[in-house]
Structure formats: structure tokens, C-alpha cells
Design a protein around this motif. Structure first.
Motif, PDB file in Angstrom:
ATOM      1  N   MET A 225       0.841  -1.193   0.000  1.00 21.34           N
ATOM      2  CA  MET A 225       0.000   0.000   0.000  1.00 21.34           C
ATOM      3  C   MET A 225       0.878   1.245   0.000  1.00 21.34           C
ATOM      4  N   GLU A 226       0.330   2.288  -0.568  1.00 20.83           N
ATOM      5  CA  GLU A 226       1.039   3.569  -0.612  1.00 20.83           C
ATOM      6  C   GLU A 226       0.456   4.536   0.410  1.00 20.83           C
ATOM      7  N   ILE A 227       1.319   5.444   0.870  1.00 20.35           N
ATOM      8  CA  ILE A 227       0.891   6.482   1.812  1.00 20.35           C
ATOM      9  C   ILE A 227       1.048   7.839   1.134  1.00 20.35           C
ATOM     10  N   LEU A 228      -0.053   8.589   1.111  1.00 17.52           N
ATOM     11  CA  LEU A 228      -0.067   9.961   0.612  1.00 17.52           C
ATOM     12  C   LEU A 228      -0.404  10.869   1.779  1.00 17.52           C
ATOM     13  N   ALA A 229      -0.195  12.164   1.621  1.00 13.35           N
ATOM     14  CA  ALA A 229      -0.553  13.123   2.671  1.00 13.35           C
ATOM     15  C   ALA A 229      -1.093  14.391   2.041  1.00 13.35           C
ATOM     16  N   ILE A 230      -1.936  15.084   2.801  1.00 14.98           N
ATOM     17  CA  ILE A 230      -2.496  16.368   2.393  1.00 14.98           C
ATOM     18  C   ILE A 230      -2.070  17.413   3.418  1.00 14.98           C
ATOM     19  N   THR A 231      -1.696  18.577   2.934  1.00 15.66           N
ATOM     20  CA  THR A 231      -1.346  19.670   3.841  1.00 15.66           C
ATOM     21  C   THR A 231      -2.591  20.124   4.602  1.00 15.66           C
ATOM     22  N   PRO A 232      -2.397  20.772   5.748  1.00 13.84           N
ATOM     23  CA  PRO A 232      -3.554  21.355   6.438  1.00 13.84           C
ATOM     24  C   PRO A 232      -4.073  22.548   5.634  1.00 13.84           C
ATOM     25  N   GLU A 233      -5.346  22.901   5.845  1.00 17.59           N
ATOM     26  CA  GLU A 233      -5.926  24.028   5.110  1.00 17.59           C
ATOM     27  C   GLU A 233      -5.233  25.339   5.450  1.00 17.59           C
ATOM     28  N   ASP A 234      -4.908  25.522   6.720  1.00 12.69           N
ATOM     29  CA  ASP A 234      -4.248  26.741   7.165  1.00 12.69           C
ATOM     30  C   ASP A 234      -2.807  26.436   7.527  1.00 12.69           C
ATOM     31  N   TRP A 235      -2.070  27.452   7.854  1.00  7.21           N
ATOM     32  CA  TRP A 235      -0.655  27.310   8.168  1.00  7.21           C
ATOM     33  C   TRP A 235      -0.450  26.633   9.509  1.00  7.21           C
ATOM     34  N   GLU A 236       0.498  25.693   9.570  1.00  3.65           N
ATOM     35  CA  GLU A 236       0.915  25.054  10.816  1.00  3.65           C
ATOM     36  C   GLU A 236       2.406  25.304  11.010  1.00  3.65           C
ATOM     37  N   ALA A 237       2.821  25.520  12.225  1.00  6.98           N
ATOM     38  CA  ALA A 237       4.245  25.718  12.527  1.00  6.98           C
ATOM     39  C   ALA A 237       5.037  24.504  12.056  1.00  6.98           C
ATOM     40  N   GLY A 238       6.161  24.756  11.392  1.00  9.63           N
ATOM     41  CA  GLY A 238       7.023  23.677  10.914  1.00  9.63           C
ATOM     42  C   GLY A 238       6.480  22.916   9.717  1.00  9.63           C
ATOM     43  N   GLU A 239       5.465  23.451   9.068  1.00  5.90           N
ATOM     44  CA  GLU A 239       4.804  22.736   7.979  1.00  5.90           C
ATOM     45  C   GLU A 239       5.724  22.451   6.791  1.00  5.90           C
ATOM     46  N   LEU A 240       6.457  23.442   6.336  1.00  7.72           N
ATOM     47  CA  LEU A 240       7.333  23.238   5.170  1.00  7.72           C
ATOM     48  C   LEU A 240       8.424  22.216   5.477  1.00  7.72           C
ATOM     49  N   GLU A 241       9.001  22.319   6.668  1.00 11.36           N
ATOM     50  CA  GLU A 241      10.029  21.354   7.077  1.00 11.36           C
ATOM     51  C   GLU A 241       9.422  19.951   7.103  1.00 11.36           C
ATOM     52  N   THR A 242       8.232  19.826   7.663  1.00 12.67           N
ATOM     53  CA  THR A 242       7.558  18.528   7.729  1.00 12.67           C
ATOM     54  C   THR A 242       7.336  17.964   6.324  1.00 12.67           C
ATOM     55  N   CYS A 243       6.833  18.787   5.421  1.00 14.17           N
ATOM     56  CA  CYS A 243       6.567  18.323   4.050  1.00 14.17           C
ATOM     57  C   CYS A 243       7.840  17.823   3.376  1.00 14.17           C
ATOM     58  N   ASN A 244       8.921  18.592   3.478  1.00 14.73           N
ATOM     59  CA  ASN A 244      10.181  18.164   2.865  1.00 14.73           C
ATOM     60  C   ASN A 244      10.694  16.864   3.483  1.00 14.73           C
ATOM     61  N   LEU A 245      10.585  16.742   4.810  1.00 15.43           N
ATOM     62  CA  LEU A 245      11.071  15.532   5.468  1.00 15.43           C
ATOM     63  C   LEU A 245      10.200  14.318   5.153  1.00 15.43           C
ATOM     64  N   LEU A 246       8.891  14.520   5.043  1.00 19.02           N
ATOM     65  CA  LEU A 246       8.005  13.410   4.654  1.00 19.02           C
ATOM     66  C   LEU A 246       8.362  12.899   3.259  1.00 19.02           C
ATOM     67  N   LEU A 247       8.583  13.812   2.336  1.00 22.15           N
ATOM     68  CA  LEU A 247       8.950  13.418   0.972  1.00 22.15           C
ATOM     69  C   LEU A 247      10.309  12.719   0.964  1.00 22.15           C
ATOM     70  N   SER A 248      11.242  13.208   1.745  1.00 25.43           N
ATOM     71  CA  SER A 248      12.564  12.573   1.843  1.00 25.43           C
ATOM     72  C   SER A 248      12.471  11.177   2.446  1.00 25.43           C
ATOM     73  N   ALA A 249      11.503  10.993   3.351  1.00 29.13           N
ATOM     74  CA  ALA A 249      11.358   9.716   4.057  1.00 29.13           C
ATOM     75  C   ALA A 249      10.560   8.678   3.278  1.00 29.13           C
ATOM     76  N   GLY A 250      10.073   9.035   2.086  1.00 28.91           N
ATOM     77  CA  GLY A 250       9.399   8.049   1.256  1.00 28.91           C
ATOM     78  C   GLY A 250       7.914   8.247   1.042  1.00 28.91           C
ATOM     79  N   LEU A 251       7.378   9.408   1.418  1.00 25.43           N
ATOM     80  CA  LEU A 251       5.976   9.688   1.125  1.00 25.43           C
ATOM     81  C   LEU A 251       5.761   9.587  -0.381  1.00 25.43           C
ATOM     82  N   SER A 252       4.731   8.851  -0.811  1.00 22.64           N
ATOM     83  CA  SER A 252       4.495   8.658  -2.245  1.00 22.64           C
ATOM     84  C   SER A 252       4.110   9.951  -2.950  1.00 22.64           C
ATOM     85  N   ARG A 253       3.229  10.725  -2.319  1.00 19.23           N
ATOM     86  CA  ARG A 253       2.748  11.955  -2.955  1.00 19.23           C
ATOM     87  C   ARG A 253       2.221  12.896  -1.890  1.00 19.23           C
ATOM     88  N   LEU A 254       2.541  14.186  -2.057  1.00 18.03           N
ATOM     89  CA  LEU A 254       2.051  15.244  -1.176  1.00 18.03           C
ATOM     90  C   LEU A 254       1.018  16.062  -1.938  1.00 18.03           C
TER      91      LEU A 254
END
Length: 194
Positions: free
Chosen positions: A1-30
Motif C-alpha cells: 500500500m502507498e501512503i499519501l498526505a495532504i497539507t492542512p488548510e491553514d498554516w501550521e508551525a514547521g509545515e514546510l520542514e515537515t513536508c520536505n522531510l516526509l517526501l525525503s522519508a518516502g511519502l508517495s505523494r504530497l
């Protein structure tokens, strides 16, 4: 199975860092979903993400941004059509009946809410996993990903029911720290690879 993620609707602290790290860690699609943001703000947000991952990013409804920034996909809003886009096309459906009747040429679709939503209080499940499994047996138009309440504790049920994978939102963004968000993803990834 694949894991995808969706950003929150509004801004969350550390969001950009989280997105980059999720993609680096093997997230299939953001999936970038910012329904209340103006296009200029969305563009500025994407520019702060690591360009190496642009091919793994889908944006909700902003066709011109996807085309201009050479993102990998677009998630179409109702009424939009997947024409003249060379990347991945996806769409959300909120009932099994609508999903089964979908005629657009899609690479995949979200079905939600499969479980009670974590991020949207009162947005409760409308999907019976047994019924889903029965109705989609032999369905080959496009893969289906579960959205709504997806977390490590229920991810295995999705594979058993026939979903291609799960989409994380509330399970990730309810965590305040990036390290905790990554732990949730890693737990999901372990379940998905069993």
C-alpha cells in the motif's frame, strides 16, 4: 500500500520542514490543499519546498500553478476536467456511488470519509469497508485511496478492503512537532509494507 498526505488548510508551525522531510522519508505523494489562500501565496509556499520533489506534489484545483511550476499532479475540483495536463490527475469522491460513476480520465481517486475524520470534527464515516470491497472487486478504472481518519491503527484494514493506500491529514497535522509527525508517518509506512 502507498501512503499519501495532504497539507492542512491553514498554516501550521514547521509545515514546510515537515513536508520536505516526509517526501525525503518516502511519502508517495504530497497534496497541497490551501482552499482559502490566494494563488500568489500558494506559489510562494511551493517555492519554499525542495524542487527535487515537485514531481511528487499534486495541487488542489490550481491548474496554472501546477503547469507553470511543473508540479507532478493536479487534484481536480468538482466541475474541472482533466484535459491538457500531462501530469497525474486525481479527484475526491464522497460516496461509493459517485466514485463508481466517475467518468473522468483519472490516475487515482480519494474516497472519503472512510473513518471518522480527525481534522474535521463531526465529519463521520460514510464508507462500509465490507461494502467497498464487494462493490469494487474487479474495478479497474483507477486506483482508490482512503481519506478521512486514516492512521496507523486502522491502515491495515484498508489493504484488506482493497484500497491502493491511505491518505494522511489529521493524523499528521494534529501533532505539534515535526518529529512527532514523522513518527506517525513511519508507523504508517511499517504497516503499509507488511
Amino acid at each position: 500500500m502507498e501512503i499519501l498526505a495532504i497539507t492542512p488548510e491553514d498554516w501550521e508551525a514547521g509545515e514546510l520542514e515537515t513536508c520536505n522531510l516526509l517526501l525525503s522519508a518516502g511519502l508517495s505523494r504530497l497534496h497541497i490543499r490551501k482552499p482559502n489562500w490566494r494563488p500568489e501565496k500558494i506559489r510562494a509556499y511551493i517555492e519554499k519546498l525542495d524542487a527535487r520533489f515537485f514531481h511528487q506534489i499534486s495541487i488542489h484545483g490550481e491548474f496554472e500553478i501546477a503547469r507553470q511550476m511543473k508540479l507532478g499532479g493536479i487534484h481536480w475540483k468538482n466541475g474541472q476536467h482533466a484535459k491538457a495536463f500531462k501530469g497525474i490527475s486525481s479527484k475526491s469522491c464522497h460516496s461509493l456511488e459517485v466514485l463508481m460513476k466517475e467518468k473522468a480520465n483519472l490516475d487515482y481517486a480519494f474516497l472519503s470519509p472512510v473513518f471518522d475524520s480527525i481534522s474535521k470534527k463531526g465529519y463521520n464515516s460514510t464508507v462500509d469497508l465490507e461494502s467497498f470491497s464487494r462493490h469494487t472487486a474487479g474495478f479497474t478504472k483507477f486506483p482508490i485511496y482512503a481519506l478521512g481518519g486514516v492512521q496507523p491503527s486502522n491502515l491495515a484494514l484498508l489493504g484488506e478492503a482493497g484500497f491502493k493506500g491511505g491518505v494522511l491529514m489529521g493524523a499528521i497535522w494534529q501533532q505539534e512537532k515535526t518529529v512527532e509527525r514523522l513518527k506517525v508517518f513511519e508507523k504508517c509506512r511499517r504497516v503499509a509494507t507488511k
